[in-house]
Design an enzyme around this catalytic site. Structure first.
Site, PDB file in Angstrom:
ATOM      1  N   PHE A 230       0.792  -1.514  -0.289  1.00 21.00           N
ATOM      2  CA  PHE A 230       0.309  -0.351   0.155  1.00 21.00           C
ATOM      3  C   PHE A 230       1.220   1.290   0.308  1.00 21.00           C
ATOM      4  CE2 PHE A 230      -3.015  -2.821   1.911  1.00 21.00           C
ATOM      5  CZ  PHE A 230      -4.597  -2.335   1.401  1.00 21.00           C
ATOM      6  N   ASP A 231       0.675   2.081  -0.800  1.00 19.17           N
ATOM      7  CA  ASP A 231       1.096   3.453  -0.187  1.00 19.17           C
ATOM      8  C   ASP A 231       0.161   4.513   0.309  1.00 19.17           C
ATOM      9  OD1 ASP A 231       2.099   5.734  -1.432  1.00 19.17           O
ATOM     10  OD2 ASP A 231      -0.283   6.869  -2.004  1.00 19.17           O
TER      11      ASP A 231
END
Length: 218
Positions: free
Chosen positions: A9-10
């Site tokens: 995930f960003d």
């Protein structure tokens, strides 16, 4: 869609709406360097890319002034801007559901790692991740592709066949591709569907609920 076992995930624009703190920190840097205050559209381009490259590209600063701007940004951000931030509704449930399903969950953000860890601790989400990985303060690891490679090494992920990146900007999609990974575009964040599709996103999630379905309900 394929069922993924490892999800990267960003952070900004994917897990949290961090725009107020980032933009206020950029404004502080502009005041400190006595620069003309950018228009809102220019300021919002800072949401996502690595900070030094944003100052160079969007405000046309040379290397010396870029270093000064980054330093000024980091005067404001660690004390105030870092907490001018909110988790998107549904993200805590998504992260916990992924862990409950036995998935490996890793953060790969262009934000300095020390700040990413503070933010997750502040929101009591640090235990949802197998690893929280980000950029280095000295800029030796800043490019999104480099951060993703580092995150994969840190989490001990070697088989890439069931790995996906989730991010809201083209930098996430292109950084994933450089590591041989697909990327799901988080359209609810700071990038547009057009930007993410053009970069090569394999799917788009218009909401956290749609992302939940893509990752867990196939």
């Amino acid at each position: 869609m394929q069922q993924y076992q490892t999800i990267l995930f960003d952070l900004d624009g994917t897990l949290t709406d961090s725009a107020p703190g980032i933009l206020n920190s950029v404004r502080h840097a502009c005041r400190k360097l006595q620069l003309d205050m950018p228009e809102e559209a220019t300021l919002r381009r800072f949401l996502g890319p690595p900070l030094p490259s944003s100052f160079r590209e969007y405000l046309h600063l040379d290397e010396n002034d870029t270093a000064r701007a980054v330093a000024a940004f980091r005067e404001y951000y660690p004390e105030k801007g870092i907490f001018e931030n909110e988790v998107y509704p549904g993200i805590p449930e998504l992260l916990r559901d992924l862990k409950a399903a036995g998935k490996t969950v890793v953060m790969a953000t262009s934000k300095p790692e020390i700040f990413a860890k503070r933010i997750m601790a502040h929101f009591s989400l640090e235990d949802c991740f197998d690893a929280i990985c980000g950029a280095s303060l000295d800029e030796s690891r800043a490019d999104k592709g480099e951060v993703i490679a580092y995150a994969l090494r840190t989490a001990g992920v070697k088989d890439l066949r069931n790995v996906v990146m989730v991010g809201d900007r083209e930098h996430d999609v292109k950084g994933a591709a450089r590591n041989g990974l697909p990327c799901i575009g988080a359209v609810y964040g700071y990038g547009s569907a057009e930007e993410l599709s053009a970069a090569g996103a394999v799917a788009l999630a218009g909401s956290v609920q749609e992302l939940h379905a893509l990752l867990l309900e196939n």
